[in-house]
Design an enzyme around this catalytic site. Structure first.
Site, PDB file in Angstrom:
ATOM      1  N   ASP A 176      41.404  40.246  33.272  1.00 13.81           N
ATOM      2  CA  ASP A 176      42.131  41.406  34.042  1.00 13.81           C
ATOM      3  C   ASP A 176      43.361  40.777  34.286  1.00 13.81           C
ATOM      4  O   ASP A 176      44.296  40.795  33.106  1.00 13.81           O
ATOM      5  CB  ASP A 176      41.368  41.716  35.306  1.00 13.81           C
ATOM      6  CG  ASP A 176      42.052  42.880  37.016  1.00 13.81           C
ATOM      7  OD1 ASP A 176      42.673  43.560  35.263  1.00 13.81           O
ATOM      8  OD2 ASP A 176      42.114  42.425  37.834  1.00 13.81           O
ATOM      9  N   GLU A 191      32.772  35.821  29.167  1.00 15.62           N
ATOM     10  CA  GLU A 191      32.892  36.936  30.574  1.00 15.62           C
ATOM     11  C   GLU A 191      33.196  38.153  30.114  1.00 15.62           C
ATOM     12  O   GLU A 191      33.152  38.683  29.460  1.00 15.62           O
ATOM     13  CB  GLU A 191      34.237  35.850  30.514  1.00 15.62           C
ATOM     14  CG  GLU A 191      35.251  36.544  31.259  1.00 15.62           C
ATOM     15  CD  GLU A 191      34.585  36.451  33.338  1.00 15.62           C
ATOM     16  OE1 GLU A 191      33.529  36.049  33.900  1.00 15.62           O
ATOM     17  OE2 GLU A 191      35.164  35.775  33.693  1.00 15.62           O
ATOM     18  N   ASP A 192      32.719  38.786  31.699  1.00 13.70           N
ATOM     19  CA  ASP A 192      32.780  40.244  31.532  1.00 13.70           C
ATOM     20  C   ASP A 192      34.484  41.174  30.836  1.00 13.70           C
ATOM     21  O   ASP A 192      34.139  41.768  30.787  1.00 13.70           O
ATOM     22  CB  ASP A 192      32.337  40.851  32.318  1.00 13.70           C
ATOM     23  CG  ASP A 192      32.960  40.379  34.123  1.00 13.70           C
ATOM     24  OD1 ASP A 192      33.580  39.684  33.503  1.00 13.70           O
ATOM     25  OD2 ASP A 192      32.325  40.482  34.879  1.00 13.70           O
ATOM     26  N   PHE A 240      39.028  50.212  37.627  1.00 10.38           N
ATOM     27  CA  PHE A 240      37.962  49.601  37.889  1.00 10.38           C
ATOM     28  C   PHE A 240      37.037  50.465  36.969  1.00 10.38           C
ATOM     29  O   PHE A 240      36.056  51.229  37.808  1.00 10.38           O
ATOM     30  CB  PHE A 240      38.711  49.568  39.634  1.00 10.38           C
ATOM     31  CG  PHE A 240      37.506  48.551  39.749  1.00 10.38           C
ATOM     32  CD1 PHE A 240      37.684  47.086  39.887  1.00 10.38           C
ATOM     33  CD2 PHE A 240      35.895  48.855  40.237  1.00 10.38           C
ATOM     34  CE1 PHE A 240      37.093  46.051  40.346  1.00 10.38           C
ATOM     35  CE2 PHE A 240      35.224  47.357  40.567  1.00 10.38           C
ATOM     36  CZ  PHE A 240      36.200  46.156  40.674  1.00 10.38           C
ATOM     37  N   ARG A 292      25.524  47.114  38.975  1.00  8.34           N
ATOM     38  CA  ARG A 292      25.809  45.847  37.798  1.00  8.34           C
ATOM     39  C   ARG A 292      24.643  46.325  37.284  1.00  8.34           C
ATOM     40  O   ARG A 292      25.084  45.942  35.953  1.00  8.34           O
ATOM     41  CB  ARG A 292      25.208  44.495  38.096  1.00  8.34           C
ATOM     42  CG  ARG A 292      26.071  43.592  39.421  1.00  8.34           C
ATOM     43  CD  ARG A 292      26.193  41.909  39.021  1.00  8.34           C
ATOM     44  NE  ARG A 292      26.968  41.837  40.488  1.00  8.34           N
ATOM     45  CZ  ARG A 292      27.984  40.809  39.879  1.00  8.34           C
ATOM     46  NH1 ARG A 292      28.247  41.030  38.700  1.00  8.34           N
ATOM     47  NH2 ARG A 292      29.091  40.553  41.136  1.00  8.34           N
TER      48      ARG A 292
END
Ligand code: IMP
Length: 175
Positions: free
Chosen positions: A102, A98-99, A152, A165
């Site tokens: 959070d 997963e990136d 962010f 991206r």
């Protein structure tokens, strides 16, 4: 280099990312030698990290893709939708890629769903971790690229409203 106005600064350069992903690959190579694991990419955010990571894992492995959506703009919607065939993970050594972790709602939900399929083992590899934002307090990824503060960020597969991206670095968005 493409540096959009909305980006305030670079948090990790392409070189730093490359070095860290190589280290992660080395750790995964040690853990999965002789096991033929299934690396599961969580689309779309993890796509860039995934392609780099698997090429740094030096043992036989298989890949697959699922889609998880949990975000609208810069705020967590709190909903997690999963698309993909989870049945093939039964009996496999699975690594969810997963990136970012959070709130960790997405990864916790995914783990829950995947465990229902009885994989032989299940681990998580995330490129970034924002521990200060955690809602699912006990979630900890097995492999983490970088721990970051509550910024962010975009680039290296991560987006803001589907943009950025393609940045080769991790950039902090202006607030
Ligand atoms: P979580 O379920 O709150 O852990 O977050 C899951 C998803 O939110 C991630 O897979 C990302 O797609 C997105 N996300 C969280 N933080 C960021 C960020 O800083 N930039 C871009 N996407 C983010």
């Amino acid at each position: 280099m493409f540096f959009p106005d909305e980006v305030e600064r670079i948090l990790y350069t392409e070189e730093q990312i490359k070095a860290r992903v190589k280290e992660m690959g080395e750790l995964l190579t040690k853990e999965y030698a002789g096991k033929n694991p299934l690396f599961l990419c969580v689309l779309r955010g993890a796509s860039v990290f995934f392609c780099d990571l698997i090429r740094n894992v030096e043992c036989p492995l298989e890949i697959d893709f699922i889609r998880a959506k949990s975000y609208v703009g810069t705020n967590s919607s709190g909903n997690v939708e999963v698309e993909g065939d989870l049945s093939k993970i039964s009996g496999r050594d699975v690594v969810i890629v997963e990136d970012i972790a959070d709130t960790a709602r997405t990864l916790s939900k995914l783990k829950e769903l995947l465990l229902e399929q009885n994989p032989k083992s299940l681990k998580t590899a995330v490129f970034l971790d924002k521990p200060s934002r955690r809602v699912i307090k006990d979630f900890k990824a097995d492999y983490t690229g970088f721990e970051i503060e509550d910024f962010f960020v975009v680039g290296y597969g991560l987006d803001c409203d589907d943009k950025y991206r393609n940045l080769p670095y991790i950039g902090v968005m202006k607030t």
